[in-house]
Design a protein around this motif. Structure first.
Motif, PDB file in Angstrom:
ATOM      1  N   LYS A 190       4.407-153.634   5.191  1.00  0.00           N
ATOM      2  CA  LYS A 190       4.973-154.985   5.148  1.00  0.00           C
ATOM      3  C   LYS A 190       4.936-155.565   3.741  1.00  0.00           C
ATOM      4  CE  LYS A 190       4.402-156.233   9.936  1.00  0.00           C
ATOM      5  NZ  LYS A 190       3.173-155.599  10.470  1.00  0.00           N
ATOM      6  N   SER A 191       3.794-155.390   3.053  1.00  0.00           N
ATOM      7  CA  SER A 191       3.668-155.982   1.719  1.00  0.00           C
ATOM      8  C   SER A 191       4.097-155.009   0.620  1.00  0.00           C
ATOM      9  CB  SER A 191       2.213-156.400   1.473  1.00  0.00           C
ATOM     10  OG  SER A 191       1.408-155.244   1.423  1.00  0.00           O
ATOM     11  N   GLY A 192       4.148-153.716   0.947  1.00  0.00           N
ATOM     12  CA  GLY A 192       4.448-152.704  -0.071  1.00  0.00           C
ATOM     13  C   GLY A 192       3.262-152.432  -0.984  1.00  0.00           C
ATOM     14  N   ARG A 193       2.069-152.962  -0.620  1.00  0.00           N
ATOM     15  CA  ARG A 193       0.862-152.752  -1.432  1.00  0.00           C
ATOM     16  C   ARG A 193      -0.037-151.693  -0.811  1.00  0.00           C
ATOM     17  NH1 ARG A 193      -0.410-158.491  -2.332  1.00  0.00           N
ATOM     18  NH2 ARG A 193       1.140-159.262  -3.812  1.00  0.00           N
ATOM     19  N   GLY A 194      -1.006-151.259  -1.603  1.00  0.00           N
ATOM     20  CA  GLY A 194      -1.960-150.255  -1.122  1.00  0.00           C
ATOM     21  C   GLY A 194      -1.508-148.867  -1.538  1.00  0.00           C
ATOM     22  N   LEU A 195      -2.446-147.923  -1.560  1.00  0.00           N
ATOM     23  CA  LEU A 195      -2.144-146.642  -2.206  1.00  0.00           C
ATOM     24  C   LEU A 195      -1.732-145.501  -1.269  1.00  0.00           C
ATOM     25  CD1 LEU A 195      -2.103-145.373  -5.073  1.00  0.00           C
ATOM     26  CD2 LEU A 195      -4.324-144.387  -4.504  1.00  0.00           C
ATOM     27  N   VAL A 196      -2.605-145.156  -0.320  1.00  0.00           N
ATOM     28  CA  VAL A 196      -2.354-143.895   0.407  1.00  0.00           C
ATOM     29  C   VAL A 196      -1.418-144.140   1.593  1.00  0.00           C
ATOM     30  CG1 VAL A 196      -3.415-141.962   1.647  1.00  0.00           C
ATOM     31  CG2 VAL A 196      -4.575-142.978  -0.319  1.00  0.00           C
ATOM     32  N   ILE A 216       1.355-140.974  -2.059  1.00  0.00           N
ATOM     33  CA  ILE A 216       0.752-142.215  -2.556  1.00  0.00           C
ATOM     34  C   ILE A 216       1.788-143.163  -3.152  1.00  0.00           C
ATOM     35  CG2 ILE A 216      -1.524-141.185  -2.954  1.00  0.00           C
ATOM     36  CD1 ILE A 216      -0.796-141.140  -5.964  1.00  0.00           C
ATOM     37  N   ASN A 217       1.487-144.432  -3.012  1.00  0.00           N
ATOM     38  CA  ASN A 217       2.324-145.495  -3.551  1.00  0.00           C
ATOM     39  C   ASN A 217       1.853-145.766  -4.985  1.00  0.00           C
ATOM     40  OD1 ASN A 217       4.004-147.800  -3.723  1.00  0.00           O
ATOM     41  ND2 ASN A 217       2.328-149.122  -2.997  1.00  0.00           N
ATOM     42  N   GLY A 218       2.064-144.810  -5.870  1.00  0.00           N
ATOM     43  CA  GLY A 218       1.612-144.944  -7.257  1.00  0.00           C
ATOM     44  C   GLY A 218       1.850-143.628  -7.964  1.00  0.00           C
ATOM     45  N   ARG A 219       1.527-143.589  -9.243  1.00  0.00           N
ATOM     46  CA  ARG A 219       1.774-142.377 -10.031  1.00  0.00           C
ATOM     47  C   ARG A 219       0.500-141.566 -10.253  1.00  0.00           C
ATOM     48  NH1 ARG A 219       6.677-140.918  -9.986  1.00  0.00           N
ATOM     49  NH2 ARG A 219       7.581-142.727  -8.987  1.00  0.00           N
ATOM     50  N   LYS A 220      -0.662-142.254 -10.113  1.00  0.00           N
ATOM     51  CA  LYS A 220      -1.933-141.583 -10.417  1.00  0.00           C
ATOM     52  C   LYS A 220      -2.840-141.582  -9.197  1.00  0.00           C
ATOM     53  CE  LYS A 220      -2.720-142.073 -15.346  1.00  0.00           C
ATOM     54  NZ  LYS A 220      -2.554-143.389 -15.974  1.00  0.00           N
ATOM     55  N   THR A 238      -6.352-124.067   0.203  1.00  0.00           N
ATOM     56  CA  THR A 238      -5.672-123.264  -0.815  1.00  0.00           C
ATOM     57  C   THR A 238      -4.934-124.142  -1.811  1.00  0.00           C
ATOM     58  OG1 THR A 238      -5.356-121.512   0.819  1.00  0.00           O
ATOM     59  CG2 THR A 238      -3.943-121.423  -1.117  1.00  0.00           C
ATOM     60  N   SER A 239      -4.485-125.315  -1.353  1.00  0.00           N
ATOM     61  CA  SER A 239      -3.632-126.141  -2.199  1.00  0.00           C
ATOM     62  C   SER A 239      -3.896-127.619  -1.929  1.00  0.00           C
ATOM     63  CB  SER A 239      -2.159-125.805  -1.887  1.00  0.00           C
ATOM     64  OG  SER A 239      -1.295-126.737  -2.485  1.00  0.00           O
ATOM     65  N   VAL A 240      -4.242-128.364  -3.002  1.00  0.00           N
ATOM     66  CA  VAL A 240      -4.420-129.811  -2.866  1.00  0.00           C
ATOM     67  C   VAL A 240      -3.498-130.481  -3.883  1.00  0.00           C
ATOM     68  CG1 VAL A 240      -6.042-131.754  -2.966  1.00  0.00           C
ATOM     69  CG2 VAL A 240      -6.842-129.515  -2.183  1.00  0.00           C
ATOM     70  N   SER A 241      -2.707-131.437  -3.406  1.00  0.00           N
ATOM     71  CA  SER A 241      -1.723-132.056  -4.297  1.00  0.00           C
ATOM     72  C   SER A 241      -1.471-133.490  -3.868  1.00  0.00           C
ATOM     73  CB  SER A 241      -0.411-131.268  -4.248  1.00  0.00           C
ATOM     74  OG  SER A 241       0.116-131.300  -2.939  1.00  0.00           O
ATOM     75  N   PHE A 242      -0.704-134.202  -4.684  1.00  0.00           N
ATOM     76  CA  PHE A 242      -0.226-135.516  -4.247  1.00  0.00           C
ATOM     77  C   PHE A 242       1.238-135.665  -4.615  1.00  0.00           C
ATOM     78  CE2 PHE A 242      -1.715-136.452  -8.543  1.00  0.00           C
ATOM     79  CZ  PHE A 242      -0.782-137.371  -9.034  1.00  0.00           C
ATOM     80  N   SER A 243       1.906-136.542  -3.868  1.00  0.00           N
ATOM     81  CA  SER A 243       3.330-136.792  -4.099  1.00  0.00           C
ATOM     82  C   SER A 243       3.538-138.292  -4.239  1.00  0.00           C
ATOM     83  CB  SER A 243       4.142-136.255  -2.913  1.00  0.00           C
ATOM     84  OG  SER A 243       5.507-136.553  -3.084  1.00  0.00           O
ATOM     85  N   PRO A 244       3.933-138.770  -5.446  1.00  0.00           N
ATOM     86  CA  PRO A 244       4.162-140.202  -5.613  1.00  0.00           C
ATOM     87  C   PRO A 244       5.420-140.641  -4.865  1.00  0.00           C
ATOM     88  CG  PRO A 244       3.915-139.077  -7.739  1.00  0.00           C
ATOM     89  CD  PRO A 244       4.130-138.027  -6.709  1.00  0.00           C
ATOM     90  N   ASN A 245       5.273-141.703  -4.056  1.00  0.00           N
ATOM     91  CA  ASN A 245       6.441-142.290  -3.390  1.00  0.00           C
ATOM     92  C   ASN A 245       6.255-143.806  -3.400  1.00  0.00           C
ATOM     93  OD1 ASN A 245       8.527-143.126  -1.817  1.00  0.00           O
ATOM     94  ND2 ASN A 245       7.916-142.013   0.038  1.00  0.00           N
TER      95      ASN A 245
END
Ligand code: SAH
Length: 453
Positions: A190-196, A216-220, A238-245
């Motif tokens: 609703k607010s577009g805030r927060g990370l995960v 995640i809602n961020g770049r880092k 085997t694989s840990v990653s993140f995808s910024p969105n």
């Protein structure tokens, strides 16, 4: 008689709608009722009235359907993941086969095709190799994660999902604990805030390799060392990653991925081939049934050593490489660049040298190759997403006149629409094989073999 909101009726449920609601007639007026099943005698309260149909709430089951069973999952009724867990598995299979047959004959106006018996699972539980869990905050301010409730985005916490691979069960609690420890917030739509935003998990059925990707809602990604330390304890990781969105959208994944630990992919096997799968690539979610689906597709395509095959919507090249061993040459086309990277690598690791892969929309790549390079195809395979094939692609396939066309579909409604166009263009749908890739949901996968002129 005029049906009004809040009226109460008792009537038998006669059918199941395509979204899994029971359908019955209140005084001749069609009503859709969530959680009612064909064969139930139900007391129903009308909650919404439209011109030609209405919606009802199930108040009471007076006589239960002989096909009714107790769902294995306590959240089956509220969770949006499974729609028909209360229906016995044989009845689910009958429902799916009927749904496909009805759409092909009524919408597709097809006749004279052979419907092969639906291929179900021997053990239709814990089959999914992939999950995308939304993460949020509950009313009391605690972090929560699980699945969306039906038709909404409220999160139902799930600590044990009966259709999900047990190998990934420890991941969600580990991620939530890491968030708590490090004061990392959950995304709020609703607010577009927060990370995960989401946690993507994938498990290699044959290899036991496990992947985690946080959207995640961020770049880092903060506290990543702690996350890596926690997730590494889980066997098979085997694989840990993140995808910024950072977009305010329902699309789950961002368009890039950063690997923070291990490989940028996991490897799995299907029918003797190994496949590398990265987080953004499509990979069939039911590994047991995928083997049967691909075997049916291969049987329908029946390639010979002289044949050139085009595999459109090829993903990571699974079907292309499955067929390449029996054909002269295979060309795969896919819109996601990371999936094409996987496909090329997959050809290499399986020592397959007669396959080429192209990034782009199937409806652009094939017509362009046909018009400019005068390519030909003996066999074409299409496996589009739910919206089906673009008209420009179907027109091109009709012009190219392959000997054989194999259509793999995850939505029988768009399949029926496209098959009509293909039959009008001179193809003939011959055999139809439903494969149950998604037990306890209303979804069904269908393979159709069409012969050319
Ligand atoms: N055949 C593969 C993938 C099927 S899923 C398999 O069995 O694994 C459908 C695939 O089509 C996805 O990989 C998706 O990214 C891709 N796709 C979606 N729209 C497309 C388009 N217009 N052109 C080409 N590929 C597309």
């Amino acid at each position: 008689m005029n049906i009004k909101k809040d009226d109460i009726f008792t009537f038998p449920i006669e059918d199941l709608s395509s979204d899994g609601s029971g359908v019955g007639k209140a005084d001749g007026f069609t009503v859709f009722i969530k959680d009612a099943l064909p064969g139930d005698l139900a007391r129903v309260k009308i909650i919404k009235v439209k011109k030609t149909y209405g919606y009802g709430r199930l108040l009471e089951i007076l006589t239960p359907s002989p096909d009714r069973v107790k769902p294995l999952c306590p959240a089956a009724r509220s969770c949006g993941g499974c729609q028909i867990q209360a229906l016995s598995y044989p009845a689910q299979l009958r429902f799916k086969e009927k749904k496909v047959r009805d759409l092909l004959t009524r919408v597709g106006k097809l006749t004279g095709f052979e419907m092969l018996p639906v291929i179900g699972m021997d053990d239709p539980w814990y089959y999914r190799n992939k999950a995308q869990y939304p993460v949020g905050t509950d009313r009391s301010g605690h972090l929560t994660a699980g699945f969306y409730a039906g038709r909404t985005h409220s999160i139902i916490p799930v600590d044990h999902c009966c259709i999900q691979s047990k190998h990934t069960e420890d991941i969600l609690p580990a991620v939530l604990a890491w968030m708590d420890r490090n004061h990392i917030s959950a995304y709020d739509e609703k607010s577009g805030r927060g990370l995960v935003r989401h946690v993507l998990t994938r498990a290699g059925f044959h290899t036991g390799q496990i992947m985690v990707c946080l959207v995640i809602n961020g770049r880092k990604l903060p506290a990543s060392e702690d996350l890596i330390h926690t997730l590494r304890q889980i066997s098979g990781m085997t694989s840990v990653s993140f995808s910024p969105n950072t977009a305010r959208t329902n699309v789950i994944m961002g368009d890039s991925v950063q690997t923070i630990w291990g490989e940028p992919f996991i490897t799995d096997k299907i029918g003797g081939n190994s496949y590398q799968i990265s987080p953004l690539s499509f990979y069939q979610v039911n590994p047991v049934q995928t083997e049967k689906l691909y075997a049916a597709a291969l049987d329908f395509a029946d390639p010979g050593p002289e044949d050139v095959i085009w595999d459109l919507y090829c993903g990571i090249g699974t079907i292309s490489l499955f067929m390449a061993r029996k054909a002269a040459h295979v060309c795969g086309v896919e819109i996601i660049p990371q999936a094409i990277d996987n496909a090329r690598e997959n050809a290499a690791i399986n020592q397959i040298t007669n396959a080429d892969f192209f990034v782009g929309k199937a409806e652009d790549v094939l017509p362009e190759a046909y018009e400019k390079k005068h390519i030909h195809a003996d066999i074409i395979v299409v496996d589009p997403p739910r919206k089906g094939c673009d008209k420009a692609l179907l027109d091109c396939i009709i012009q190219m006149q392959p000997r054989k066309l194999v259509y793999i579909s995850c939505d029988p409604a768009t399949l029926a629409r496209d098959l009509r166009i293909l039959e009008d263009g001179g193809f003939k749908a011959e055999k139809v094989q439903c494969v149950d890739m998604f037990p306890h949901s209303v979804h069904v996968e269908t393979v159709v073999s069409l012969s050319g002129k």
